[in-house]
Write an enzyme that holds these catalytic residues in place. Structure first.
Site, PDB file in Angstrom:
ATOM      1  N   HIS A  38       0.836  -1.210   0.000  1.00  0.00           N
ATOM      2  CA  HIS A  38       0.000   0.000   0.000  1.00  0.00           C
ATOM      3  C   HIS A  38       0.868   1.256   0.000  1.00  0.00           C
ATOM      4  O   HIS A  38       0.535   2.257  -0.648  1.00  0.00           O
ATOM      5  CB  HIS A  38      -0.904   0.021   1.234  1.00  0.00           C
ATOM      6  CG  HIS A  38      -1.890  -1.112   1.284  1.00  0.00           C
ATOM      7  ND1 HIS A  38      -1.749  -2.185   2.128  1.00  0.00           N
ATOM      8  CD2 HIS A  38      -3.021  -1.338   0.587  1.00  0.00           C
ATOM      9  CE1 HIS A  38      -2.764  -3.019   1.955  1.00  0.00           C
ATOM     10  NE2 HIS A  38      -3.541  -2.533   1.019  1.00  0.00           N
ATOM     11  N   LYS A 150      -0.837  -6.347  -8.306  1.00  0.00           N
ATOM     12  CA  LYS A 150      -1.030  -7.682  -7.714  1.00  0.00           C
ATOM     13  C   LYS A 150      -2.456  -8.168  -7.978  1.00  0.00           C
ATOM     14  O   LYS A 150      -2.670  -9.334  -8.263  1.00  0.00           O
ATOM     15  CB  LYS A 150      -0.755  -7.634  -6.217  1.00  0.00           C
ATOM     16  CG  LYS A 150      -1.196  -8.910  -5.553  1.00  0.00           C
ATOM     17  CD  LYS A 150      -0.530  -9.144  -4.249  1.00  0.00           C
ATOM     18  CE  LYS A 150      -0.999 -10.456  -3.673  1.00  0.00           C
ATOM     19  NZ  LYS A 150      -2.414 -10.425  -3.342  1.00  0.00           N
ATOM     20  N   VAL A 177       4.669  -5.399  -4.942  1.00  0.00           N
ATOM     21  CA  VAL A 177       5.770  -5.361  -3.980  1.00  0.00           C
ATOM     22  C   VAL A 177       5.939  -6.775  -3.427  1.00  0.00           C
ATOM     23  O   VAL A 177       4.955  -7.430  -3.058  1.00  0.00           O
ATOM     24  CB  VAL A 177       5.453  -4.381  -2.841  1.00  0.00           C
ATOM     25  CG1 VAL A 177       6.608  -4.331  -1.844  1.00  0.00           C
ATOM     26  CG2 VAL A 177       5.198  -3.003  -3.409  1.00  0.00           C
ATOM     27  N   SER A 186       0.770  -9.268   0.917  1.00  0.00           N
ATOM     28  CA  SER A 186      -0.687  -9.337   1.017  1.00  0.00           C
ATOM     29  C   SER A 186      -1.048  -9.316   2.493  1.00  0.00           C
ATOM     30  O   SER A 186      -0.316  -9.855   3.331  1.00  0.00           O
ATOM     31  CB  SER A 186      -1.182 -10.644   0.390  1.00  0.00           C
ATOM     32  OG  SER A 186      -2.464 -10.981   0.893  1.00  0.00           O
TER      33      SER A 186
END
Ligand code: PAF
Length: 278
Positions: A38, A150, A177, A186
């Site tokens: 994020h 993702k 990432v 995640s």
């Protein structure tokens, strides 16, 4: 040290705070439990915009009846701290009642692209995602919105939402990432470490690596994943970049969904089909 973001929980307070922002606004919608994936999205937003707005809302519309809505990890204080570090101006963290004061009657239909891959195993998922994203765009009124690659299918559908509904927001896709072992970040990875299944999950980045080195990315990834006992494949596919049928040669996207223990993981990466083996 950045000025702490203004945390607002109502639509009225968001409108007041948003009206005070002069210049362009970048938006990162999230379901909280924020991590450096994020943070990358937030940086990408602030690279382009004068101000950053982050929403933290676990959206019940995108969870099926047997999915983890109730237990989905929530920690608003930690999320706000991360938003502060990233330089967010506003964190919008509404309750479910604030977002859906009455049962939602109008939903965004994602069309056929919503029925494949994630949509096939999670019916209604993309309807829930696009409905809340459309609402959030209406409330935040961003100039740019950043979404991680993702969730490649989500990104493709949000692009289509904006295009087909003529929404005045520029969508930015932000590369995935990964941790030091290549596992895509995640919020659900915490379940893997708790359950000691992390090593099984590493078959996914190994499969991606094999696929990216092969002229037959699908076969190469399948060989790695089939050899991993602790992982059950949900889907493994190669598609065109817009998620149409795979090309017979040229650039394409490999997409994987697999269950490790009780945790469902997704990942995807660019691959090349046919000649040009690297
Ligand atoms: O990717 C997510 O976290 C969610 O699907 C989103 C875009 C915040 C909508 O709830």
């Amino acid at each position: 040290m950045n000025t702490p973001p203004q945390v607002v929980t109502t639509i009225a307070d968001l409108a007041t705070a948003r009206a005070r922002l002069a210049g362009t606004v970048g938006f990162v919608p999230t379901m909280g439990s924020l991590h450096d994936g994020h943070t990358h999205n937030m940086r990408a937003a602030l690279d382009r915009a004068d101000h950053l707005v982050v929403s933290v809302f676990v959206n019940p519309l995108q969870f099926g009846p047997n999915e983890d809505f109730e237990t989905y990890p929530r920690d608003l204080d930690a999320d706000v701290a991360l938003c502060a570090e990233a330089g967010a101006a506003i964190v919008f963290a509404p309750s479910v009642d604030e977002m859906y004061p009455a049962p939602q009657q109008i939903h965004v239909d994602p069309g056929p692209l919503g029925d494949i891959l994630e949509g096939a195993s999670r019916p209604g998922f993309f309807t829930g995602v696009l409905t809340v994203v459309a609402k959030l765009f209406g409330l935040v009124k961003p100039d740019f919105a950043c979404f991680g690659e993702k969730d490649y299918q989500q990104l493709a559908l949000v692009r289509r939402l904006v295009d087909e509904l003529n929404l005045d927001v520029e969508i930015i896709g932000v590369p995935t990432v990964r941790d030091d072992n290549g596992l895509a970040r995640s919020s659900r990875n915490v379940y893997l470490t708790e359950a000691g299944r992390y090593d099984d999950a590493l078959a996914i980045p190994r499969a991606i690596d094999a696929a990216q080195r092969s002229a037959d990315p699908l076969g190469a990834a399948r060989a790695v994943l089939d050899a991993t006992d602790g992982l059950r494949l949900d889907y493994l596919t190669v598609r065109a970049l817009d998620l149409g049928d795979a090309p017979t040669s040229g650039p394409a996207r490999l997409l994987i969904a697999a269950v490790v223990g009780t945790t469902r993981l997704i990942d995807n990466a660019p691959v090349h089909v046919g000649e040009n083996d690297v």
